[in-house]
Design a protein around this motif. Structure first.
Motif, PDB file in Angstrom:
ATOM      1  N   UNK A 231       0.864  -1.180   0.000  1.00  0.00           N
ATOM      2  CA  UNK A 231       0.000   0.000   0.000  1.00  0.00           C
ATOM      3  C   UNK A 231       0.899   1.226   0.000  1.00  0.00           C
ATOM      4  N   UNK A 232       0.779   2.058  -1.028  1.00  0.00           N
ATOM      5  CA  UNK A 232       1.595   3.274  -1.142  1.00  0.00           C
ATOM      6  C   UNK A 232       0.789   4.486  -0.697  1.00  0.00           C
ATOM      7  N   UNK A 233       1.443   5.355   0.051  1.00  0.00           N
ATOM      8  CA  UNK A 233       0.812   6.582   0.526  1.00  0.00           C
ATOM      9  C   UNK A 233       1.881   7.644   0.725  1.00  0.00           C
TER      10      UNK A 233
ATOM     11  N   UNK B 123       4.205   1.536   2.193  1.00  0.00           N
ATOM     12  CA  UNK B 123       5.335   2.263   1.631  1.00  0.00           C
ATOM     13  C   UNK B 123       4.988   3.742   1.627  1.00  0.00           C
ATOM     14  N   UNK B 124       5.754   4.530   2.376  1.00  0.00           N
ATOM     15  CA  UNK B 124       5.486   5.962   2.501  1.00  0.00           C
ATOM     16  C   UNK B 124       6.515   6.749   1.693  1.00  0.00           C
ATOM     17  N   UNK B 125       6.021   7.577   0.793  1.00  0.00           N
ATOM     18  CA  UNK B 125       6.881   8.398  -0.048  1.00  0.00           C
ATOM     19  C   UNK B 125       6.517   9.871   0.161  1.00  0.00           C
ATOM     20  N   UNK B 126       7.492  10.759   0.117  1.00  0.00           N
ATOM     21  CA  UNK B 126       7.167  12.185   0.121  1.00  0.00           C
ATOM     22  C   UNK B 126       6.273  12.528  -1.072  1.00  0.00           C
ATOM     23  N   UNK B 127       5.450  13.566  -0.931  1.00  0.00           N
ATOM     24  CA  UNK B 127       4.426  13.930  -1.914  1.00  0.00           C
ATOM     25  C   UNK B 127       4.963  13.975  -3.349  1.00  0.00           C
ATOM     26  N   UNK B 128       6.017  14.735  -3.587  1.00  0.00           N
ATOM     27  CA  UNK B 128       6.531  14.877  -4.949  1.00  0.00           C
ATOM     28  C   UNK B 128       7.058  13.549  -5.497  1.00  0.00           C
TER      29      UNK B 128
ATOM     30  N   UNK C 217      -2.859   5.258  -2.191  1.00  0.00           N
ATOM     31  CA  UNK C 217      -3.571   6.482  -1.838  1.00  0.00           C
ATOM     32  C   UNK C 217      -3.824   7.299  -3.100  1.00  0.00           C
ATOM     33  N   UNK C 218      -4.903   8.046  -3.091  1.00  0.00           N
ATOM     34  CA  UNK C 218      -5.289   8.864  -4.246  1.00  0.00           C
ATOM     35  C   UNK C 218      -5.574  10.287  -3.786  1.00  0.00           C
ATOM     36  N   UNK C 219      -5.164  11.257  -4.606  1.00  0.00           N
ATOM     37  CA  UNK C 219      -5.684  12.613  -4.453  1.00  0.00           C
ATOM     38  C   UNK C 219      -6.376  12.977  -5.751  1.00  0.00           C
ATOM     39  N   UNK C 220      -7.577  13.533  -5.653  1.00  0.00           N
ATOM     40  CA  UNK C 220      -8.372  13.727  -6.867  1.00  0.00           C
ATOM     41  C   UNK C 220      -7.765  14.721  -7.848  1.00  0.00           C
ATOM     42  N   UNK C 221      -6.811  15.532  -7.400  1.00  0.00           N
ATOM     43  CA  UNK C 221      -6.137  16.450  -8.329  1.00  0.00           C
ATOM     44  C   UNK C 221      -5.269  15.687  -9.330  1.00  0.00           C
TER      45      UNK C 221
END
Length: 459
Positions: A65-67, A93-98, A118-122
């Protein structure tokens, strides 16, 4: 604003070198589950989850699971899912936003990408080609969650809103009391706010030393949208592909905001360029901010005693919409993963959506109202200072869809040209419209305003 919300409330990792961490369930790797009847109660309302079964035939399986955030509530749900199924490991798995949005699309193109993410609608257009539709009837989703309608694509839902967020007014309680104001003085109309803001403003000669109301920074681009919606003015034209910025309502609302500074003198364009910092430093009495403000104040300005009240409206009547909202999304499933991984991922999503804990944790951690209907009157939700303000207004919030950034950036530039460069309001807004038209010319954006429950009031 979208990115600031994510950075503040999802605790995006600051160290780029930290790219992954495993969930506590990693110790279950290699374990076989041979106990289908676990004695568990079925949870959920219309969407239900029954843990009394085997997944992956009880054979060991590991999913990723990536977020981008350590406080993502899906992480908690993954650990609980592992406890039900000892043969399943969900590695977080946690990654910085960019980094996340650079690496995720590349990973999803292959066979080894995360099963769930994880999803962001943008980023809808970026990740939509890799999404598998939820194996949950749309009518069941609609029964349990509000805000599903805008997310239906060709009869399927690939993700929806877990919580929704919008703007409110944050006020400094100490400055409020010093001005002799009480809760009875909370403004409900914009004319009321003008008068209250005057009482909260302090001057030293011609210089403002305390702003009664401060919208400097990113605020105008968000606030004009809400003001327009309140008067029944949509953000996009009838076909939903062109911005509707240059109109009489925008001109009227922009003049109102300019007059707050230049006529009422309750703030100033020169009173710093960051209204959030000004509020945190106790120099501004009222600011308009979205839910991320709660995290910002807690982490940077914990000494400020603040309250929250609903954004005023033109009159005491219920408006077409109180404001725009945006949602935080439920997880996506990778359609390019193996059938075994996707089957477990579908079961995990059902577990997440059937479980009130997921939506409640998201709501309270992000100062955003839960879309899950069962939580609408939850005592903990209604005890929250931000969510209690949102509760009576949720039905009258509108989502136009993940629109291009120019709708905000060009509007912000128009306001700066008016305040700092002396441009006339009408001509500056006209230029903003032209910039939006140019930037949106080759996009495939389609407004979702038509899916708003009360859209017929302006059609």
């Amino acid at each position: 604003m979208k990115k600031k919300l994510l950075m503040t409330l999802f605790s995006v990792l600051a160290l780029g070198s930290l790219v992954a961490c495993s969930s506590s369930g990693s110790s279950s790797k290699g374990v076989t589950d041979d106990n289908p009847d676990k004695g568990l109660e079925v949870i959920g309302d219309k969407i239900t989850f029954d843990g009394n079964k085997l997944v992956n035939e009880g054979k060991p399986i590991e999913l990723e699971y990536w977020t981008w955030g350590e406080t993502d509530p899906v992480i908690t749900m993954a650990k609980e899912y592992e406890e039900i199924y000892p043969n399943v490991t969900i590695k977080t798995v946690i990654q910085p936003w960019d980094d996340f949005w650079t690496k995720l699309p590349l990973s999803l193109k292959g066979k080894n990408g995360p099963a769930v993410f994880n999803i962001h609608n943008s980023k809808h257009d970026l990740i939509m080609p890799y999404l598998e539709a939820y194996d949950i009837p749309v009518e069941d989703l609609q029964a349990d969650f509000t805000s599903v309608e805008p997310h239906i694509i060709d009869g399927n839902v690939y993700y929806t809103d877990s919580v929704i967020n919008t703007g409110n007014m944050y006020y400094n309680k100490t400055l409020w009391e010093e001005a002799g104001l009480t809760e009875a003085d909370i403004p409900t109309t914009w004319d009321d706010l003008r008068e209250v803001a005057k009482k909260l403003t302090k001057m030293d000669g011609d210089k403002i030393t305390q702003a009664g109301f401060n919208y400097n920074g990113e605020t105008y681009s968000a606030l004009y949208q809400g003001l327009n919606y309140q008067k029944g003015e949509l953000l996009f034209t009838e076909d939903g592909t062109v911005a509707n910025f240059d109109n009489q309502t925008t001109i009227e609302n922009t003049k109102f905001m300019v007059d707050l500074y230049e006529v009422d003198k309750v703030g100033s364009k020169d009173f710093g360029d960051d209204s959030t910092m000004s509020f945190g430093n106790g120099q501004s009495a009222i600011v308009y901010k979205w839910g991320w403000m709660v995290g910002e104040l807690a982490s940077k300005y914990p000494e400020i005693e603040y309250g929250v009240f609903a954004t005023p409206t033109p009159t005491a009547d219920v408006p077409f919409a109180y404001d725009r909202f945006n949602g935080e999304s439920t997880p996506g499933i990778n359609k390019n993963q193996t059938p075994e991984q996707r089957e477990v991922a579908q079961d995990f999503i059902r577990f997440v959506l059937a479980n009130d804990k997921y939506s409640k944790e998201a709501a309270l951690s992000m100062a955003s109202f839960p879309t899950k209907r069962s939580l609408a009157t939850d005592p903990d939700i209604l005890a929250d200072p931000v969510l209690s303000v949102l509760a009576p207004r949720v039905e009258r919030l509108i989502w136009p869809g993940p629109f291009p950034s120019t709708v905000e950036t060009s509007a912000k530039q128009s306001m700066e040209d008016i305040l700092f460069n002396g441009k006339e309001i009408e001509s500056s807004i006209k230029e903003g419209q032209e910039k939006m038209n140019q930037d949106m010319k080759n996009t495939e954006f389609q407004s979702l305003e038509d899916s708003y429950l009360f859209i017929d009031e302006v059609k």
